[in-house]
Design a protein around this motif. Structure first.
Motif, mmCIF file in Angstrom:
data_model
loop_
_atom_site.group_PDB
_atom_site.id
_atom_site.type_symbol
_atom_site.label_atom_id
_atom_site.label_comp_id
_atom_site.label_asym_id
_atom_site.label_seq_id
_atom_site.Cartn_x
_atom_site.Cartn_y
_atom_site.Cartn_z
ATOM 1 N N ASN A 251 0.804 -1.232 0.000
ATOM 2 C CA ASN A 251 0.000 0.000 0.000
ATOM 3 C C ASN A 251 0.832 1.274 0.000
ATOM 4 O O ASN A 251 0.291 2.365 -0.189
ATOM 5 C CB ASN A 251 -0.925 0.023 1.222
ATOM 6 N N ASN A 252 2.122 1.175 0.277
ATOM 7 C CA ASN A 252 2.892 2.429 0.398
ATOM 8 C C ASN A 252 4.192 2.429 -0.409
ATOM 9 O O ASN A 252 5.060 3.264 -0.179
ATOM 10 C CB ASN A 252 3.175 2.757 1.872
ATOM 11 N N PHE A 253 4.316 1.483 -1.341
ATOM 12 C CA PHE A 253 5.584 1.446 -2.089
ATOM 13 C C PHE A 253 5.571 2.385 -3.285
ATOM 14 O O PHE A 253 4.521 2.830 -3.750
ATOM 15 C CB PHE A 253 5.862 0.013 -2.576
ATOM 16 N N LYS A 254 6.768 2.693 -3.755
ATOM 17 C CA LYS A 254 6.944 3.434 -4.997
ATOM 18 C C LYS A 254 8.184 2.873 -5.690
ATOM 19 O O LYS A 254 9.138 2.488 -4.999
ATOM 20 C CB LYS A 254 7.134 4.923 -4.691
ATOM 21 N N ILE A 255 8.142 2.844 -7.013
ATOM 22 C CA ILE A 255 9.302 2.366 -7.770
ATOM 23 C C ILE A 255 10.057 3.582 -8.284
ATOM 24 O O ILE A 255 9.449 4.504 -8.843
ATOM 25 C CB ILE A 255 8.851 1.502 -8.975
ATOM 26 N N PHE A 256 11.362 3.579 -8.102
ATOM 27 C CA PHE A 256 12.188 4.722 -8.528
ATOM 28 C C PHE A 256 13.227 4.251 -9.533
ATOM 29 O O PHE A 256 13.921 3.262 -9.296
ATOM 30 C CB PHE A 256 12.913 5.332 -7.320
ATOM 31 N N LEU A 257 13.332 5.014 -10.620
ATOM 32 C CA LEU A 257 14.300 4.641 -11.657
ATOM 33 C C LEU A 257 15.092 5.869 -12.097
ATOM 34 O O LEU A 257 14.537 6.961 -12.257
ATOM 35 C CB LEU A 257 13.542 4.081 -12.885
ATOM 36 N N ALA A 258 16.411 5.680 -12.253
ATOM 37 C CA ALA A 258 17.243 6.677 -12.944
ATOM 38 C C ALA A 258 18.027 5.919 -14.000
ATOM 39 O O ALA A 258 18.547 4.828 -13.726
ATOM 40 C CB ALA A 258 18.196 7.359 -11.967
ATOM 41 N N TYR A 259 18.067 6.471 -15.198
ATOM 42 C CA TYR A 259 18.801 5.785 -16.263
ATOM 43 C C TYR A 259 19.301 6.792 -17.285
ATOM 44 O O TYR A 259 18.826 7.934 -17.343
ATOM 45 C CB TYR A 259 17.912 4.733 -16.949
ATOM 46 N N TYR A 260 20.278 6.326 -18.055
ATOM 47 C CA TYR A 260 20.773 7.141 -19.166
ATOM 48 C C TYR A 260 20.169 6.634 -20.460
ATOM 49 O O TYR A 260 20.170 5.435 -20.720
ATOM 50 C CB TYR A 260 22.302 7.066 -19.241
ATOM 51 N N ASN A 261 19.626 7.566 -21.233
ATOM 52 C CA ASN A 261 19.162 7.267 -22.576
ATOM 53 C C ASN A 261 20.175 7.990 -23.469
ATOM 54 O O ASN A 261 20.211 9.222 -23.481
ATOM 55 C CB ASN A 261 17.736 7.815 -22.766
ATOM 56 N N LYS A 262 21.018 7.249 -24.126
ATOM 57 C CA LYS A 262 22.251 7.788 -24.752
ATOM 58 C C LYS A 262 23.037 8.466 -23.630
ATOM 59 O O LYS A 262 23.359 7.826 -22.640
ATOM 60 C CB LYS A 262 21.909 8.776 -25.869
ATOM 61 N N ASN A 263 23.278 9.748 -23.717
ATOM 62 C CA ASN A 263 24.017 10.398 -22.625
ATOM 63 C C ASN A 263 23.108 11.276 -21.766
ATOM 64 O O ASN A 263 23.579 12.066 -20.959
ATOM 65 C CB ASN A 263 25.181 11.234 -23.191
ATOM 66 N N ILE A 264 21.797 11.144 -21.958
ATOM 67 C CA ILE A 264 20.850 11.989 -21.218
ATOM 68 C C ILE A 264 20.315 11.222 -20.006
ATOM 69 O O ILE A 264 19.754 10.134 -20.152
ATOM 70 C CB ILE A 264 19.655 12.413 -22.121
ATOM 71 N N ARG A 265 20.466 11.834 -18.837
ATOM 72 C CA ARG A 265 20.023 11.166 -17.604
ATOM 73 C C ARG A 265 18.546 11.504 -17.342
ATOM 74 O O ARG A 265 18.167 12.666 -17.300
ATOM 75 C CB ARG A 265 20.879 11.633 -16.430
ATOM 76 N N LEU A 266 17.748 10.453 -17.181
ATOM 77 C CA LEU A 266 16.314 10.645 -16.933
ATOM 78 C C LEU A 266 15.915 9.935 -15.641
ATOM 79 O O LEU A 266 16.537 8.935 -15.270
ATOM 80 C CB LEU A 266 15.498 10.071 -18.100
ATOM 81 N N ILE A 267 14.883 10.468 -14.983
ATOM 82 C CA ILE A 267 14.363 9.788 -13.798
ATOM 83 C C ILE A 267 12.860 9.607 -13.945
ATOM 84 O O ILE A 267 12.216 10.344 -14.699
ATOM 85 C CB ILE A 267 14.663 10.559 -12.494
ATOM 86 N N ASP A 268 12.353 8.605 -13.232
ATOM 87 C CA ASP A 268 10.915 8.394 -13.245
ATOM 88 C C ASP A 268 10.543 7.670 -11.956
ATOM 89 O O ASP A 268 11.397 7.085 -11.287
ATOM 90 C CB ASP A 268 10.518 7.547 -14.478
ATOM 91 N N ASN A 269 9.275 7.727 -11.604
ATOM 92 C CA ASN A 269 8.803 6.941 -10.459
ATOM 93 C C ASN A 269 7.356 6.570 -10.704
ATOM 94 O O ASN A 269 6.628 7.288 -11.389
ATOM 95 C CB ASN A 269 8.983 7.719 -9.150
ATOM 96 N N TYR A 270 6.954 5.425 -10.152
ATOM 97 C CA TYR A 270 5.583 4.933 -10.353
ATOM 98 C C TYR A 270 5.038 4.367 -9.058
ATOM 99 O O TYR A 270 5.780 3.766 -8.322
ATOM 100 C CB TYR A 270 5.568 3.831 -11.402
#
Ligand code: AMP
Length: 270
Positions: A251-270
């Motif tokens: 009930n209280n979790f979140k998924i966190f992601l950081a990754y490089y797409n080519k040389n661009i660093r992106l983050i997301d969470n769900y």
């Protein structure tokens, strides 16, 4: 829209006794920023937007240099939205004193992005501190897209200022990619990969909601993402969304992601 290039001038000329909503940004505005501005306009009497690419939060010079800049277009968007005040301060005024460039983090906050981007949140908190010493809004509007940033700023503000933090949901494009100014640096083909990654995260979230013991799948998903051409995962973690600890349940979790797409660093969470 009144444009201020000096925070001191803004401080003198704007009546902060009115209910003012503050939306700090680094520009290259997209619908994510616009949703924050619309929330402010709904909940506050006046809205102040800032555009400031804060050098002290960039831990790589090349990243600061390549950060997208679209001031003219941004101003047109803000005028159309009927924003009341725009602040475009300069670095010299914000950081007159070199000691103001960083705010120390607690050891236990050095997780995820603060581990992988040393000095980043220290710079983010420093600019928020400089802003809120001069600007006294009723609300500050921040996006859940940058969830760890939201978490740290909220904690910092609750301890030091009388400002209410208003958290806004992440806005995504129709292919589920979280909107980000950095997406401007990607082509259609790169964005397709980000869309696939967002779908993998959403799918994992749904599986975890059904059964948290699916958490072991995270390693498999991480590998799957890493195997995409020109994609490199920095971290993929599940944490408690209330305190960011690893003590979570379905009930209280979140998924966190950081990754490089080519040389661009992106983050997301769900
Ligand atoms: P930035 O200009 O990237 O520093 O972002 C300024 C504010 O907009 C921050 O509070 C971000 O969390 C928020 N923001 C950025 N992207 C999104 C998005 N896709 N959805 C909602 N808020 C966002």
């Amino acid at each position: 829209m009144i444009i201020f290039k000096s925070i001191n001038k803004l401080n003198k000329e704007v009546d902060f006794k009115a209910n003012i909503g503050f939306v700090p940004t680094m520009g290259s505005l997209h619908n994510g920023h616009i949703s924050l501005i619309k929330s402010s306009k709904t909940n506050c009497k006046k809205t102040l937007v800032s555009i400031f690419i804060n050098p002290s939060q960039f831990n790589k010079k090349s990243d600061l240099k390549n950060y997208p800049r679209n001031l003219k277009k941004d101003m047109m968007i803000l005028k159309k939205l009927k924003v009341d005040y725009l602040l475009i301060p300069n670095t010299k005024e914000i950081y007159k004193n070199n000691n103001n460039k960083k705010i120390k983090l607690n050891k236990k906050d050095k997780i995820m992005c603060s581990l992988y981007r040393p000095g980043h949140f220290e710079g983010v908190l420093a600019v928020i501190n400089q802003f809120l010493k001069k600007i006294k809004p009723t609300f500050i509007f921040l996006g859940e897209k940058d969830y760890q940033q939201l978490f740290l700023i909220k904690k910092f503000i609750n301890k030091n200022f009388k400002v209410n933090v208003f958290a806004c949901k992440t806005i995504r494009d129709k292919n589920k990619v979280a909107l980000s100014s950095r997406n401007n640096l990607l082509n259609k083909y790169d964005l397709k990969k980000s869309s696939y990654i967002a779908a993998l995260l959403l799918n994992l979230r749904n599986k975890l909601k059904n059964n948290i013991s699916n958490k072991y799948k995270i390693k498999y998903i991480s590998k799957k993402i890493n195997n995409i051409k020109n994609i490199k995962v920095e971290y993929l973690e599940i944490r408690n969304k209330k305190n960011l600890s690893k003590n979570y349940n379905k009930n209280n979790f979140k998924i966190f992601l950081a990754y490089y797409n080519k040389n661009i660093r992106l983050i997301d969470n769900y």
